[in-house]
Every structure is written in structure tokens, then in C-alpha cells.
Design a protein around this motif. Structure first.
Motif, PDB file in Angstrom:
ATOM      1  N   PRO A 225       0.827  -1.219   0.000  1.00  0.00           N
ATOM      2  CA  PRO A 225       0.000   0.000   0.000  1.00  0.00           C
ATOM      3  C   PRO A 225       0.855   1.260   0.000  1.00  0.00           C
ATOM      4  O   PRO A 225       0.849   2.044   0.957  1.00  0.00           O
ATOM      5  CB  PRO A 225      -0.824  -0.146   1.288  1.00  0.00           C
ATOM      6  CG  PRO A 225       0.026  -0.980   2.188  1.00  0.00           C
ATOM      7  CD  PRO A 225       0.758  -1.939   1.290  1.00  0.00           C
ATOM      8  N   ASP A 226       1.604   1.446  -1.090  1.00  0.00           N
ATOM      9  CA  ASP A 226       2.443   2.632  -1.225  1.00  0.00           C
ATOM     10  C   ASP A 226       2.071   3.363  -2.516  1.00  0.00           C
ATOM     11  O   ASP A 226       1.274   2.879  -3.323  1.00  0.00           O
ATOM     12  CB  ASP A 226       3.928   2.270  -1.195  1.00  0.00           C
ATOM     13  CG  ASP A 226       4.317   1.228  -2.239  1.00  0.00           C
ATOM     14  OD1 ASP A 226       3.645   1.138  -3.286  1.00  0.00           O
ATOM     15  OD2 ASP A 226       5.301   0.492  -2.012  1.00  0.00           O
ATOM     16  N   LEU A 227       2.672   4.525  -2.713  1.00  0.00           N
ATOM     17  CA  LEU A 227       2.295   5.373  -3.843  1.00  0.00           C
ATOM     18  C   LEU A 227       2.661   4.720  -5.169  1.00  0.00           C
ATOM     19  O   LEU A 227       1.915   4.832  -6.152  1.00  0.00           O
ATOM     20  CB  LEU A 227       2.968   6.735  -3.707  1.00  0.00           C
ATOM     21  CG  LEU A 227       2.442   7.849  -4.621  1.00  0.00           C
ATOM     22  CD1 LEU A 227       0.942   8.037  -4.437  1.00  0.00           C
ATOM     23  CD2 LEU A 227       3.186   9.155  -4.327  1.00  0.00           C
ATOM     24  N   ARG A 228       3.780   4.029  -5.226  1.00  0.00           N
ATOM     25  CA  ARG A 228       4.174   3.358  -6.467  1.00  0.00           C
ATOM     26  C   ARG A 228       3.126   2.336  -6.893  1.00  0.00           C
ATOM     27  O   ARG A 228       2.753   2.264  -8.075  1.00  0.00           O
ATOM     28  CB  ARG A 228       5.527   2.682  -6.276  1.00  0.00           C
ATOM     29  CG  ARG A 228       6.008   1.919  -7.503  1.00  0.00           C
ATOM     30  CD  ARG A 228       7.373   1.314  -7.262  1.00  0.00           C
ATOM     31  NE  ARG A 228       7.822   0.540  -8.410  1.00  0.00           N
ATOM     32  CZ  ARG A 228       8.986  -0.078  -8.481  1.00  0.00           C
ATOM     33  NH1 ARG A 228       9.839   0.004  -7.466  1.00  0.00           N
ATOM     34  NH2 ARG A 228       9.315  -0.766  -9.548  1.00  0.00           N
ATOM     35  N   THR A 229       2.648   1.543  -5.959  1.00  0.00           N
ATOM     36  CA  THR A 229       1.619   0.546  -6.273  1.00  0.00           C
ATOM     37  C   THR A 229       0.324   1.215  -6.689  1.00  0.00           C
ATOM     38  O   THR A 229      -0.347   0.759  -7.624  1.00  0.00           O
ATOM     39  CB  THR A 229       1.374  -0.364  -5.061  1.00  0.00           C
ATOM     40  OG1 THR A 229       2.555  -1.135  -4.809  1.00  0.00           O
ATOM     41  CG2 THR A 229       0.204  -1.308  -5.302  1.00  0.00           C
TER      42      THR A 229
ATOM     43  N   GLU B 176      -8.333  -1.852  -1.351  1.00  0.00           N
ATOM     44  CA  GLU B 176      -8.536  -2.236   0.044  1.00  0.00           C
ATOM     45  C   GLU B 176      -7.873  -3.584   0.337  1.00  0.00           C
ATOM     46  O   GLU B 176      -7.250  -3.764   1.386  1.00  0.00           O
ATOM     47  CB  GLU B 176     -10.034  -2.295   0.348  1.00  0.00           C
ATOM     48  CG  GLU B 176     -10.352  -2.613   1.795  1.00  0.00           C
ATOM     49  CD  GLU B 176     -11.853  -2.623   2.038  1.00  0.00           C
ATOM     50  OE1 GLU B 176     -12.371  -1.641   2.597  1.00  0.00           O
ATOM     51  OE2 GLU B 176     -12.500  -3.626   1.653  1.00  0.00           O
ATOM     52  N   ARG B 177      -8.012  -4.519  -0.591  1.00  0.00           N
ATOM     53  CA  ARG B 177      -7.406  -5.837  -0.421  1.00  0.00           C
ATOM     54  C   ARG B 177      -5.876  -5.734  -0.332  1.00  0.00           C
ATOM     55  O   ARG B 177      -5.227  -6.468   0.430  1.00  0.00           O
ATOM     56  CB  ARG B 177      -7.806  -6.740  -1.593  1.00  0.00           C
ATOM     57  CG  ARG B 177      -7.226  -8.148  -1.555  1.00  0.00           C
ATOM     58  CD  ARG B 177      -7.804  -8.968  -0.402  1.00  0.00           C
ATOM     59  NE  ARG B 177      -7.246 -10.308  -0.404  1.00  0.00           N
ATOM     60  CZ  ARG B 177      -7.781 -11.345  -1.050  1.00  0.00           C
ATOM     61  NH1 ARG B 177      -8.903 -11.188  -1.745  1.00  0.00           N
ATOM     62  NH2 ARG B 177      -7.221 -12.528  -1.006  1.00  0.00           N
ATOM     63  N   ILE B 178      -5.290  -4.816  -1.078  1.00  0.00           N
ATOM     64  CA  ILE B 178      -3.841  -4.612  -1.033  1.00  0.00           C
ATOM     65  C   ILE B 178      -3.420  -3.961   0.282  1.00  0.00           C
ATOM     66  O   ILE B 178      -2.296  -4.158   0.747  1.00  0.00           O
ATOM     67  CB  ILE B 178      -3.388  -3.773  -2.235  1.00  0.00           C
ATOM     68  CG1 ILE B 178      -3.610  -4.561  -3.538  1.00  0.00           C
ATOM     69  CG2 ILE B 178      -1.931  -3.356  -2.117  1.00  0.00           C
ATOM     70  CD1 ILE B 178      -3.467  -3.733  -4.800  1.00  0.00           C
ATOM     71  N   GLY B 179      -4.332  -3.206   0.903  1.00  0.00           N
ATOM     72  CA  GLY B 179      -4.043  -2.590   2.188  1.00  0.00           C
ATOM     73  C   GLY B 179      -4.193  -1.089   2.242  1.00  0.00           C
ATOM     74  O   GLY B 179      -3.852  -0.459   3.255  1.00  0.00           O
TER      75      GLY B 179
ATOM     76  N   ALA C  15     -16.467   8.699  -7.212  1.00  0.00           N
ATOM     77  CA  ALA C  15     -15.010   8.778  -7.266  1.00  0.00           C
ATOM     78  C   ALA C  15     -14.454   8.248  -5.947  1.00  0.00           C
ATOM     79  O   ALA C  15     -15.209   7.936  -5.016  1.00  0.00           O
ATOM     80  CB  ALA C  15     -14.559  10.219  -7.512  1.00  0.00           C
ATOM     81  N   LEU C  16     -13.135   8.150  -5.853  1.00  0.00           N
ATOM     82  CA  LEU C  16     -12.486   7.604  -4.663  1.00  0.00           C
ATOM     83  C   LEU C  16     -11.398   8.549  -4.175  1.00  0.00           C
ATOM     84  O   LEU C  16     -10.792   9.279  -4.964  1.00  0.00           O
ATOM     85  CB  LEU C  16     -11.842   6.251  -4.966  1.00  0.00           C
ATOM     86  CG  LEU C  16     -12.743   5.141  -5.517  1.00  0.00           C
ATOM     87  CD1 LEU C  16     -11.897   3.936  -5.923  1.00  0.00           C
ATOM     88  CD2 LEU C  16     -13.806   4.745  -4.500  1.00  0.00           C
ATOM     89  N   VAL C  17     -11.160   8.514  -2.877  1.00  0.00           N
ATOM     90  CA  VAL C  17      -9.999   9.177  -2.288  1.00  0.00           C
ATOM     91  C   VAL C  17      -9.206   8.113  -1.530  1.00  0.00           C
ATOM     92  O   VAL C  17      -9.747   7.391  -0.694  1.00  0.00           O
ATOM     93  CB  VAL C  17     -10.408  10.321  -1.338  1.00  0.00           C
ATOM     94  CG1 VAL C  17      -9.191  10.849  -0.587  1.00  0.00           C
ATOM     95  CG2 VAL C  17     -11.069  11.453  -2.116  1.00  0.00           C
ATOM     96  N   VAL C  18      -7.932   8.016  -1.863  1.00  0.00           N
ATOM     97  CA  VAL C  18      -7.045   7.039  -1.237  1.00  0.00           C
ATOM     98  C   VAL C  18      -5.964   7.805  -0.480  1.00  0.00           C
ATOM     99  O   VAL C  18      -5.325   8.707  -1.042  1.00  0.00           O
ATOM    100  CB  VAL C  18      -6.398   6.110  -2.295  1.00  0.00           C
ATOM    101  CG1 VAL C  18      -5.453   5.114  -1.641  1.00  0.00           C
ATOM    102  CG2 VAL C  18      -7.480   5.379  -3.080  1.00  0.00           C
ATOM    103  N   THR C  19      -5.776   7.462   0.786  1.00  0.00           N
ATOM    104  CA  THR C  19      -4.796   8.143   1.619  1.00  0.00           C
ATOM    105  C   THR C  19      -3.529   7.293   1.715  1.00  0.00           C
ATOM    106  O   THR C  19      -3.587   6.125   2.101  1.00  0.00           O
ATOM    107  CB  THR C  19      -5.362   8.415   3.020  1.00  0.00           C
ATOM    108  OG1 THR C  19      -6.564   9.194   2.892  1.00  0.00           O
ATOM    109  CG2 THR C  19      -4.363   9.174   3.874  1.00  0.00           C
TER     110      THR C  19
END
Length: 287
Positions: free
Chosen positions: A38-42, A99-102, A126-130
Motif C-alpha cells: 500500500p504505497d504510492l508506487r503501487t 482495500e485488499r492490497i491494504g 469517485a475515490l480518495v485514497v490516503t
């Protein structure tokens, strides 16, 4: 009382119910499940792969079929069936995978601003991912004008280059955020959204309106789109339009009999024989 949303015991978006390996194979990242973090690259990698592989389309609405948002239904249609979907389907599937990735994922509801000055209802998902405390707009479901990659939300006004395309998020009164795209020398609003969180059950309600209400823009018309790098494509009815980064557009009429082949050739979408025949029949009836 309303029917409660039967979501996952493990997360808001039922990510534990998703066959992550099958999803990753669908978007061209097969065999990568153990490598993803669960990082920005992924986040960039998954978002970009999803938007390249799964076209935006609302053909089930045209064909008079219900649009289901449960994870297993999305998996059957968009992953195993190799179909596309519209915003509720696309972003519900993307949210489950992230979510499954974390990742920490929350929903947003947006007002489309691509249709002039009219005030439209909140109908876009839409989605927001932190990631490490920073919020990113993620959206695999806005069709041919949408972003291919996450867009930062913590830097209002900053221009974000995605290949030859440029996006920015502006801030208006009351914390309203607006996603914009550069077309030639001009900026154009795509949609506006507030900080209010939306949940899967909210998308069930919006999906019902969009797939059944007679005033919905999805009722009674063919709509298939793909946000490519060099060119972005949209099929509306029987007209294919290609949009280029400098603002140029090309339009091409399509005969009813040519629609199934065009969907395969331009969008990588192969309809079952029965659905292809019904699509041709619907468009022949318009002549």
C-alpha cells in the motif's frame, strides 16, 4: 427502513471477497499480488493498469439489465467476463482491489460539469485514497476524459502531467474541489465534489437512479469510452469521437452492423453473440 448494505466483515469495500489474482491478471499485472504494497508506487501502477484494460461502458443499461455492485458480481462481469462498466462498477471494483492490497479508501460523490452551466445532481462516484497521510483522487470511472493516474488533493491548483495530458484540482468555496483537464490552451471543469465521505450503500442508490430513471444520461443510448495516452476515444450512439491532447477532435459515423466490430477493435470489448445482435437491432430501429 432501508435494507442494510451487506459489506465485508474485513473492510468497507468487501476487498476480502475479491479474487485479487484474477483482477491483477485482468489488468495486466498477473503474478504480482505478493509484490504489491500500500504505497504510492503501487497506487500509480494499479490505477494506470486498470484504466488501460477495462473500458468505460453502460451497455447493460441500454440492454435493460440490472447493474449489480456486489464484489462477486463485479468480478464476474468486469474481470472474468472481460466487460467494462460505468463509474459505480469501475470504482467499486478498484476500491475493493486497493482495500485488499491494504490501502485506506473512501468514496466521494461528484457533480458532472462537462455539460455546460446546468447544475446537475450528484451522480458520479469517485475515490480518495490516503497514502502516508496524503489524500489522492483516484477515478477509473469517468470515461475518456478521466485521469489515468492518481491526482494529489493536498496541493490545490498544482498542475499534474499524465503523459501528454494535464490535470489540476482547484478549490472553491466551502471546501469544494474541482477536477479540471487542459484542452488545448483552456482549462475545462470535469466534476466537483465535497469532502463528504460516500459509502457503498450510497452508490447503490445513485446506481439505481443512473440505470433506471428516464432522465438519466445512460438510458437509451450506447456509451463506451477509453482514456488512452495518445488519443482518448468515446462512442456515443453511432458516432466515434477521438480526442487529442491539443484539443483536436475527429468524428466517425458507425453503421449499426459495424458496432460489434468497432467495440472489439477500438475498445477491446467483445460482446457475446446475443448481446451484439441486440445492440445492432436497437440501432437499426433508430433508422
Amino acid at each position: 427502513m432501508g435494507t442494510p448494505w451487506r459489506g465485508s466483515r474485513m473492510g468497507t469495500w468487501s476487498g476480502d471477497e475479491l479474487d485479487l489474482g484474477a483482477y491483477l491478471a485482468r489488468i495486466g499485472l498477473g503474478g504480482r499480488a505478493r509484490e504489491l504494497r500500500p504505497d504510492l508506487r503501487t497506487l500509480y501502477e494499479v490505477h494506470r493498469a486498470h484504466t488501460a484494460a477495462i473500458p468505460f461502458e453502460s451497455l447493460d443499461v441500454l440492454l435493460g439489465r440490472p447493474v449489480a455492485l456486489e464484489v462477486k458480481a463485479l468480478e464476474d462481469k468486469l474481470v472474468r467476463g472481460r466487460r467494462g462498466g460505468y463509474c459505480y462498477e469501475q470504482n467499486s471494483l478498484l476500491a475493493a482491489a486497493l482495500e485488499r492490497i491494504g490501502f485506506e479508501v473512501s468514496g466521494r460523490g461528484a457533480r458532472n460539469r462537462t455539460r455546460g452551466e446546468s447544475l446537475l445532481a450528484v451522480t458520479h462516484a469517485a475515490l480518495v485514497v490516503t497514502v502516508e497521510g496524503e489524500p489522492w483522487l483516484c477515478d477509473a470511472g469517468f470515461g475518456y476524459q478521466g485521469p489515468r493516474e492518481p491526482v494529489p488533493l493536498g496541493r490545490p491548483g498544482a498542475e499534474v502531467r499524465q503523459g501528454p495530458w494535464t490535470f489540476a484540482v482547484g478549490e472553491e468555496e466551502d471546501g469544494l474541489l474541482v477536477l479540471r483537464i487542459r484542452r488545448g490552451d483552456a482549462w475545462r471543469d470535469l466534476y466537483a465534489f465535497s469532502p463528504q465521505r460516500y459509502h457503498p450503500v450510497d452508490y447503490v442508490v445513485l446506481n439505481h437512479y443512473s440505470s433506471t430513471h428516464p432522465r438519466s444520461s445512460f438510458i437509451g443510448r450506447t456509451l463506451v469510452q477509453l482514456p488512452g495516452d495518445a488519443v482518448r476515444k468515446t462512442l456515443v450512439g453511432r458516432e466515434l469521437m477521438r480526442l487529442y491532447p491539443d484539443g483536436r477532435t475527429e468524428r466517425e459515423p458507425v453503421a449499426p452492423e459495424g458496432l460489434p466490430g468497432l467495440l472489439d477493435r477500438e475498445f477491446g470489448l467483445r460482446l457475446p453473440e446475443r448481446d451484439a445482435a441486440e445492440l445492432v437491432r436497437i440501432h437499426r430501429s433508430e433508422d
